[in-house]
Write a protein that holds these residues in place. Structure first.
Motif, mmCIF file in Angstrom:
data_model
loop_
_atom_site.group_PDB
_atom_site.id
_atom_site.type_symbol
_atom_site.label_atom_id
_atom_site.label_comp_id
_atom_site.label_asym_id
_atom_site.label_seq_id
_atom_site.Cartn_x
_atom_site.Cartn_y
_atom_site.Cartn_z
ATOM 1 N N ASP A 63 -9.261 8.028 11.607
ATOM 2 C CA ASP A 63 -8.905 7.218 12.784
ATOM 3 C C ASP A 63 -7.886 7.894 13.703
ATOM 4 O O ASP A 63 -7.834 7.613 14.891
ATOM 5 N N ASP A 64 -7.026 8.718 13.129
ATOM 6 C CA ASP A 64 -6.000 9.373 13.944
ATOM 7 C C ASP A 64 -5.531 10.640 13.228
ATOM 8 O O ASP A 64 -6.014 10.961 12.133
ATOM 9 N N ALA A 67 -4.097 10.116 9.625
ATOM 10 C CA ALA A 67 -5.150 9.780 8.664
ATOM 11 C C ALA A 67 -6.034 10.998 8.395
ATOM 12 O O ALA A 67 -6.572 11.154 7.294
ATOM 13 N N VAL A 70 -4.560 13.042 5.579
ATOM 14 C CA VAL A 70 -4.824 12.423 4.275
ATOM 15 C C VAL A 70 -6.284 12.653 3.877
ATOM 16 O O VAL A 70 -6.585 13.045 2.744
ATOM 17 N N GLN B 270 -6.997 5.470 -3.016
ATOM 18 C CA GLN B 270 -7.121 6.225 -1.765
ATOM 19 C C GLN B 270 -8.186 5.605 -0.854
ATOM 20 O O GLN B 270 -7.968 5.422 0.342
ATOM 21 N N GLN B 278 -8.512 0.106 8.367
ATOM 22 C CA GLN B 278 -9.519 -0.192 9.397
ATOM 23 C C GLN B 278 -9.876 -1.669 9.493
ATOM 24 O O GLN B 278 -10.508 -2.093 10.447
ATOM 25 N N ARG B 283 -5.067 -5.049 10.030
ATOM 26 C CA ARG B 283 -4.463 -4.383 11.196
ATOM 27 C C ARG B 283 -3.462 -5.277 11.910
ATOM 28 O O ARG B 283 -2.557 -4.790 12.570
ATOM 29 N N ARG B 290 3.169 2.770 6.473
ATOM 30 C CA ARG B 290 1.713 2.720 6.408
ATOM 31 C C ARG B 290 1.208 2.666 4.964
ATOM 32 O O ARG B 290 0.134 2.142 4.693
#
Lengths: 145, 504
Positions: A63-64, A67, A70, B270, B278, B283, B290
């Motif tokens: 997504d960015d 991320a 990772v 993970q 997502q 969200r 995070r």
């Protein structure tokens, strides 16, 4: 090259109480991601050189930018844990900050030549940083061991 | 869950917390063993944080970052009572290691970071009829046999490779699957949390990658802080309880096993961190880290994670069950007696990285909550319906590994844990030094020789990595258990001393 922050690209570990911190840097996000991949491997592989006898392609999206770090390191972890894949060199190209394609040269784990180090369980988002400016990209990530 | 205040030195949020966490002046002391981080410490905290510690240990805790992380945990929607830190707390990722948080099942969330990557990392204790006197002359042989029987270290492949079908069976049934395959005794299941099978497991909620990572790893120890140790009962503090556990004689040899769900559990965590990142329901939740990503327990993503986490937990129980079987075979071979004749009963099996749906009394009301235990052990009291008949009178056994040179502890759960800490206590010694600091401090030291001088035999896949796990790298587990015992969230029963160690 690794370990010297004066170099254009490289990687080094830093202290974290129970786990291992990894810092990687390069002139582009592709270089920094390649260094992060080599840094991850440096933790898992205690000794033994990796031959460039084979090649493998990776494609990863996220997504960015954070991320993507990772997802990329998790991909390498998965390749190592399931197939014993070790990279001698990584060539990473990044598109739109959140997609990458990479070519790895390397070989599969050979217990006669390779000594394993600490097992990395996973890649954490905690304190994850991707900082970039005109001439350098720097990644900081904490790995669960 | 209420506690009276004695002292208050809160600076309030006006001054802004330092990035490294609260300092001593921002904590309120509640009693001899408890300090509180008030909700005024940081805007967004829903409940106070409570730390179990002592005057001597608190400075070490404050010098690290775990209390900032504890304050962050209290941001989780639906959290009730307090966010708790056990005395062995240290800086983790998202949650501190040694953290406990309970969220209401109706409007609360589940956070994979509150369980950890190693789902159902835990401890199993197996007793024996062997004495240290009998073991010492055969120690080398016993360690060699165990080292061959139980694959240790990173990347090691197990003795069995699971087909896809069998993998799904393991994920669904855990230790029960292993016992059905002949890897253990039926009564082993009586003495494990959840009888070694967490309900609600759905292999469809687990990715192909997680299954693939686990397929070759059943019955393997892994690396890092995981171990298989032969230990001797060193001192018994409560003889009747120790007798109920079968460890009342000093000098009795026990097998102490610490491992988890291997690559399978790591990948599940993970995967769901990404899913939660997502998911729309997740969200909308604002969190300071995070790695604390969470989803409402009642959302589809939250339910899927619970079903997947149960699979990871079951993999870990099957793993410890398979290792139990091979350990019995190995020692039976060395001593020329069957494992039955050696009296190798499982004492109990605890999970210290897990979330469970449980009933607890919060502010005078019984509520169904999801208790996240990340580096914390369930410690249910005598008479709790979850306990097997044989432990109804003594309470749930709790195993607290120390370091490989000094000691580990056996304790039991208490009413105090139910009243104060959602039925939870500590899980270990907690690290005092980072891995690299331990390496620097012990540069040039031959750990195998040093441990041998302490009377501890070692077999390790990579002996050079032993310094990272050296006694010096850990806090003294006796200091930690003095706090949990003193605070009444578990009761010490016996101290164990390492005799032989198998490491990755």
């Amino acid at each position: 090259m690794p370990g010297n922050p004066q170099c254009r690209r490289g990687h080094a570990t830093f202290d974290h109480t129970a786990d291992v911190g990894l810092e990687a840097w390069g002139a582009t996000s592709g270089e920094a991601l390649a260094e992060a991949g080599l840094g991850l491997q440096g933790i898992m592989l205690h000794a033994g050189s990796v031959r460039s006898s084979d090649a493998r392609m990776f494609r990863v999206s996220a997504d960015d930018a954070a991320a993507l770090v990772v997802a990329w390191l998790s991909e390498l972890l998965y390749a190592f844990e399931t197939d014993g894949w070790l990279s001698a060199s990584l060539d990473v190209a990044v598109n739109d900050q959140c997609r990458l394609s990479a070519t790895a040269r390397g070989e599969t784990f050979d217990e006669r030549r390779h000594v394993l180090g600490v097992g990395v369980k996973a890649v954490s988002y905690h304190d994850l940083e991707v900082r970039g400016d005109a001439d350098a990209v720097r990644i900081r990530v904490i790995l669960d061991v | 869950m209420s506690a009276s205040r004695r002292k208050k030195h809160s600076r309030g949020r006006g001054s802004g917390p330092p990035a490294s966490g609260p300092d001593a002046s921002q904590l309120e002391r509640l009693d001899q063993f408890r300090w509180q981080i008030p909700t005024s410490y940081k805007a967004g905290m829903r409940v106070p944080g409570v730390i179990y510690s002592s005057e001597t240990m608190l400075p070490t805790v404050l010098s690290d970052k775990p209390l900032e992380q504890l304050a962050n945990v209290s941001f989780l929607p639906g959290i009730v009572g307090h966010a708790l830190a056990m005395p062995d707390v240290h800086w983790g990722y998202g949650f501190p290691v040694g953290g406990v948080a309970a969220t209401d099942v109706r409007d609360g969330v589940i956070s994979p970071g509150g369980i950890g990557f190693d789902i159902n990392c835990g401890v199993r204790l197996i007793r024996t009829n062997l004495t240290e006197k009998e073991l010492r002359p055969r120690l080398k042989e016993a360690l060699d046999a165990l080292f061959r029987a139980v694959p240790a270290g990173m990347g090691t492949k197990g003795r069995i490779r699971l087909t896809r079908k069998n993998m799904d069976r393991v994920l669904r049934r855990g230790a029960a699957w292993a016992v059905d395959q002949g890897l253990g005794w039926p009564e082993d299941l009586e003495v494990a949390e959840e009888r070694g099978t967490l309900a609600g497991a759905d292999p469809n909620a687990v990715s192909a990658r997680a299954k693939e990572r686990g397929a070759g790893q059943l019955g393997t120890l892994g690396s890092g802080n995981h171990f298989l140790e032969l230990q001797a009962v060193d001192e018994v503090f409560d003889a009747p309880t120790a007798a109920a556990l079968g460890i009342e004689q000093p000098g009795t040899i026990v097998v102490f096993l610490h491992t988890g769900s291997r690559g399978c559990g790591h990948q599940i965590c993970q995967d769901y961190l990404q899913t939660f990142a997502q998911a729309p329901a997740s969200r909308s939740i604002q969190l300071p880290d995070r790695q604390l990503a969470c989803a409402p327990l009642r959302s589809p993503e939250g339910r899927d994670y619970l079903a997947a986490m149960a699979c990871g937990a079951n993999f870990a129980w099957a793993n410890r069950q398979a290792i139990t079987h091979w350990t019995r075979e190995a020692l039976a071979g060395v001593f020329g007696r069957s494992s039955r004749a050696l009296g190798m009963d499982v004492v109990y099996d605890v999970a210290h990285n897990i979330a469970k749906i449980e009933e607890h009394v919060v502010d005078g009301q019984t509520r169904r909550v999801c208790v996240h235990r990340k580096g914390a052990t369930r410690a249910f009291p005598p008479g709790h319906p979850e306990l097997p008949a044989k432990y109804q009178d003594v309470g749930q056994p709790v195993f607290i590994p120390g370091d490989m040179g000094r000691a580990s502890f056996v304790a039991v759960g208490t009413e105090g844990a139910m009243e104060q800490s959602f039925g939870s206590t500590c899980h270990g010694a907690g690290r005092a030094l980072s891995r690299s600091a331990a390496r620097r401090q012990l540069r040039g030291v031959n750990m195998v020789e040093r441990l041998a001088a302490m009377g501890v035999g070692v077999r390790a896949r990579n002996a050079r990595l032993l310094s990272e796990e050296a006694p010096d790298a850990y806090k003294n587990v006796a200091d930690v258990t003095a706090i949990t015992h003193g605070a009444g969230i578990s009761r010490n029963v016996a101290r164990l001393r390492p005799v032989g160690v198998i490491k990755g």
